[in-house]
Motif scaffolding. Structure first.
Motif, PDB file in Angstrom:
ATOM      1  N   PHE A 403      15.369  30.240 -13.239  1.00 39.61           N
ATOM      2  CA  PHE A 403      15.583  28.856 -12.828  1.00 39.61           C
ATOM      3  C   PHE A 403      16.654  28.739 -11.745  1.00 39.61           C
ATOM      4  O   PHE A 403      17.211  27.672 -11.519  1.00 39.61           O
ATOM      5  N   TYR A 404      16.929  29.864 -11.099  1.00 35.99           N
ATOM      6  CA  TYR A 404      17.966  29.866 -10.066  1.00 35.99           C
ATOM      7  C   TYR A 404      17.467  29.127  -8.826  1.00 35.99           C
ATOM      8  O   TYR A 404      16.277  29.164  -8.491  1.00 35.99           O
ATOM      9  N   LEU A 405      18.382  28.491  -8.148  1.00 38.85           N
ATOM     10  CA  LEU A 405      18.069  27.714  -6.955  1.00 38.85           C
ATOM     11  C   LEU A 405      18.152  28.636  -5.737  1.00 38.85           C
ATOM     12  O   LEU A 405      19.197  28.805  -5.123  1.00 38.85           O
ATOM     13  N   ALA A 406      17.037  29.268  -5.379  1.00 40.40           N
ATOM     14  CA  ALA A 406      17.027  30.203  -4.259  1.00 40.40           C
ATOM     15  C   ALA A 406      16.989  29.450  -2.937  1.00 40.40           C
ATOM     16  O   ALA A 406      16.181  28.546  -2.746  1.00 40.40           O
ATOM     17  N   ARG A 407      17.866  29.836  -2.017  1.00 42.97           N
ATOM     18  CA  ARG A 407      17.930  29.203  -0.702  1.00 42.97           C
ATOM     19  C   ARG A 407      17.127  30.019   0.309  1.00 42.97           C
ATOM     20  O   ARG A 407      16.954  31.233   0.153  1.00 42.97           O
TER      21      ARG A 407
END
Length: 805
Positions: A403-407
């Motif tokens: 659920f990490y917010l990948a940029r």
């Protein structure tokens, strides 16, 4: 057991059952499934069985949406209740950055065909009374999310397939696979032998073992995964309806209703690979792993803060079961290179979101020769040969970042460095900030001396912005040097090389000493590749392309090789290095370092010649992706360091500066040059992608000729366009919607800032109907619509004089 079949599917989980169902649906009914125990006896039976359509790849979104739409159909066809619950789903954000991310995702859903809405904290609370919304910024509501019964779903696929003639053999363990000369397989089981024309590895937890039977090392490992099932929760007992499936991005948890309690799952930061030495054959059916609640304690505590009622409820059951994960979390689907009629359908972590789409794509591939959608994100050919240590490191990283917010500018660290060029330490000394291309460390940009060699992950313009601008200025005004060793390079030779390549590619072949851009097509006339052919001699060619497509292209090449042995293919991607020199001073630099003979040998644009690059024998080509006068220098890898150092030593006089991938992408956008996996892909035709000018319609037969002839003169639904956007501090990154009023007119494929022109640029596909007349376009960036204008010519040097001069 029958003695012969058209297809033998190994594995009786939801993915194998979906493949079985789709093959029979499309007319291949002489198919069998071989299951060592009973259906669902691997990881399927204990799955949480939730489903959703969200994915960063719109092609995968289509397949996941198809999977969800299929459940009612298989329930009816199989006369089997699948336990379908569709209460909708809410993904929540509790930080400004995650809320911005959800707004961006919502905007992208417009062209993906997803029916979603942004909702407020109070609306979230109304729909799910269990959540504490005091810190929540908002949510994304998806009405088609839900969950089902994994056993019922698998049985429905199987029963529907049986009705069309498929046979299922349970308690039948495959013990060996033996290839036959005609491309078929002898499948040896503990219940007998069956001759199969095709074999599908859908063995789930045992996919590694079934792969090893055919000499295939598949990049996947099982990971332990926990979820809890609670006792009744009073609020749910009295609510009188089912709450939505909930995903808390900040807490990294998911939750759905289970009777009057909830199923509560976590992706912990201390993940645990399972059974790295091989999955025991006796595991499954009702087996679970011992709970390791101490590993998930932190995640549970955060979850209980967000859902206090869950923390107060009793725990009915703790489930710790293994699921297979690949290095990037996507399945392994498609034909395995080097093995005739051996297919993968495994590594599917999200089986109830993706299983139907996997079955659809694989059945189309087997029967029609290619899937109808671009499934490269799932293609088994997207990975090189990888060690288990590396696969485990990347699988753990993906699991822990579920659920990490990948940029868009972010590079993850696990398994690095895997591969480096002989220049790696010199580039480190030059303060390179590295990214990864097919496992190879590649400079993205070069930080200034004294600055940290690190790029801050962001959705907006990063700390690299000004330095990349300087690299672009060097390319445009003086000269730049780029390490292009990560490109794929295939040497094609032999007495049949010319005839074979002429049949394979849709373009004309270049003459000796010349280069040509060359589209590769599938029989349906869709794009299979955008490559460059350099003709070194009458029957010797160098074909270059995207480095991460090596397995993908080699599989295609090898599948079409003549049986007489008249063509040889050598993958030179790692043994042959390449340096790109670009800018108005490029000619002077090449002459200074390699002599006037090198300049004379590659005088004409798109010419290729053999030269002495100092002490190193080399090939030089007059090519450039930047749009400036440029050269590509090809040398054996062991010469690369010396050639590179000679260029740097002489370059100061000419203003030489090294540049990385970000500057290359900025300059190519200014020229409107498309690249693979962005502007070009199997979902596009040459007419859509503005590549018809490279096709030799009259040269004779080539793969895809009949299809593109039929497409010729027909206005495509979408066309590739370049936009200038009134952006502020963020640029398009790809898959943003293009608006005309309230209508979605298209979508972007890539974007960025053109440092030379001072314009925020994007490329993308727009419906042809909106290209007629005066339309006011807007492109949505980070959830905000920004005015955009179509460019009818490249933003920089529209007539190409600088590149050809």
């Amino acid at each position: 057991m029958k003695s012969h079949c058209q297809v033998a599917i190994i594995g009786g989980g939801v993915v194998g059952a979906s493949v079985l169902y789709h093959l029979t649906k499309f007319g291949w009914t002489d198919v069998v499934m071989l299951e060592r125990k009973v259906l669902t006896a691997g990881s399927t039976w204990h799955a949480a069985a939730g489903f959703h359509a969200f994915n960063g790849d719109p092609n995968v979104v289509r397949l996941q949406s198809y999977t969800i739409s299929l459940y009612k159909e298989i329930e009816e066809e199989g006369d089997q209740n699948v336990g379908l619950h569709v209460p909708g789903g809410i993904t929540m954000a509790a930080t400004p950055e995650r809320w911005e991310f959800l707004r961006t995702e919502w905007s992208r859903h417009r062209f993906m065909g997803l029916d979603t809405e942004l909702i407020t904290p109070s609306e979230i609370k109304t729909m799910c009374p269990l959540v504490d919304v005091s810190e929540v910024k908002g949510g994304l509501w998806a009405p088609n999310e839900g969950h089902l019964d994994p056993y019922g779903c698998t049985q429905a696929y199987a029963r529907a397939a049986r009705r069309r003639g498929a046979e299922i053999y349970q308690h039948t363990r495959v013990e060996a696979l033996e290839p036959r000369a005609d491309g078929s397989w002898t499948v040896i089981t503990d219940q007998g032998v069956i001759h199969a024309e095709h074999v599908v590895n859908a063995a789930g937890l045992w996919a590694r073992e079934v792969g090893a039977m055919a000499g295939v090392k598949l990049p996947l490992i099982p990971m332990e995964h926990h979820y809890l099932v609670t006792e009744d929760i009073p609020e749910l007992v009295t609510l009188g309806r089912e709450i939505p499936v909930m995903v808390d991005l900040d807490g990294e948890i998911y939750m759905r209703q289970e009777h009057h309690g909830v199923l509560f799952g976590v992706y912990e930061k201390r993940s645990t690979p399972w059974s790295l030495d091989g999955t025991p054959w006796e595991y499954g059916e009702t087996d679970l792993l011992p709970p390791r609640l101490e590993r998930i304690e932190d995640e549970l505590m955060r979850g209980f803060e967000r859902f206090p009622s869950v923390g107060n409820a009793g725990i009915k059951r703790v489930v710790n079961g293994p699921f297979t994960f690949t290095p990037d979390g996507n399945p392994l689907v498609g034909p395995v290179r080097g093995l005739r009629n051996y297919w993968a359908a495994c590594g599917c972590m999200a089986g109830f979101s993706q299983g139907g789409g996997v079955g659809l794509a694989l059945a189309q591939w087997m029967i029609e020769g290619e899937p109808q959608d671009n499934v490269f994100a799932m293609d088994v050919a997207r990975f090189p040969d990888l060690t288990q240590t590396y696969v485990a490191a990347k699988a753990r990283e993906f699991y822990e970042h579920r659920f990490y917010l990948a940029r868009p500018n972010e590079q993850w660290p696990a398994g690095r460095p895997l591969k480096t060029t002989p220049l790696y330490d010199l580039q480190e000394q030059a303060n390179a900030v590295f990214g990864v291309n097919y496992g190879l460390e590649t400079p993205m940009w070069f930080a200034l001396a004294g600055q940290p060699a690190h790029e801050t992950p962001t959705f907006r313009r990063s700390n690299a912005f000004e330095t990349v601008a300087a690299e672009c200025r060097a390319i445009r005004e003086q000269v730049g040097l780029f390490d292009a060793s990560g490109y794929a390079k295939y040497e094609i030779s032999g007495p049949g090389a010319e005839l074979w390549l002429d049949r394979l590619f849709a373009s004309r072949l270049p003459g000796v000493g010349r280069a040509r851009l060359a589209p590769l097509l599938s029989p349906s006339g869709r794009l299979k590749g955008d490559l460059t052919i350099l003709r070194l001699a009458a029957q010797r060619f160098l074909v270059t392309g995207s480095g991460y497509l090596q397995e993908w292209h080699l599989r295609w090449f090898e599948d079409h090789l003549p049986v007489d042995g008249s063509v040889r293919i050598d993958n030179r991607s790692e043994s042959l290095a390449m340096l790109a020199i670009a800018g108005p001073n490029a000619k002077a630099l090449v002459g200074e370092v390699f002599g006037n003979a090198a300049i004379a040998a590659a005088q004409r644009f798109m010419s290729v010649a053999r030269i002495d690059a100092g002490f190193a024998p080399a090939w030089i080509a007059r090519l450039s992706l930047t749009g400036e006068l440029g050269y590509e220098i090809y040398v054996e890898n062991h010469y690369l360091r010396s050639v590179y150092q000679r260029l740097l030593a002489a370059g100061g006089t000419f203003g030489l500066r090294q540049y990385g991938v970000w500057a290359l992408l900025s300059t190519r956008l200014e020229k409107g040059f498309g690249i693979w996996s962005r502007e070009f892909g199997p979902e596009y035709t040459p007419a859509m992608a503005d590549l018809e000018r490279f096709i030799a319609f009259d040269k004779g037969d080539f793969i895809g000729r009949e299809a593109v002839l039929a497409q010729r003169g027909v206005t495509p639904v979408h066309r590739l366009i370049t936009f200038e956007i009134d952006a502020v501090d963020a640029d398009a990154s790809g898959f943003e919607p293009v608006w005309v009023g309230d209508a979605v007119a298209g979508y972007t494929t890539s974007g960025g800032y053109g440092h030379t022109t001072g314009k925020s640029l994007a490329m993308g596909y727009v419906k042809s109907e909106y290209l007629v007349g005066a339309n006011a376009f807007e492109i949505q960036i980070l959830g905000e619509r920004r005015p955009a204008r179509i460019l009818t010519a490249p933003a920089y040097d529209p007539d190409g004089a600088r590149m050809r001069g």
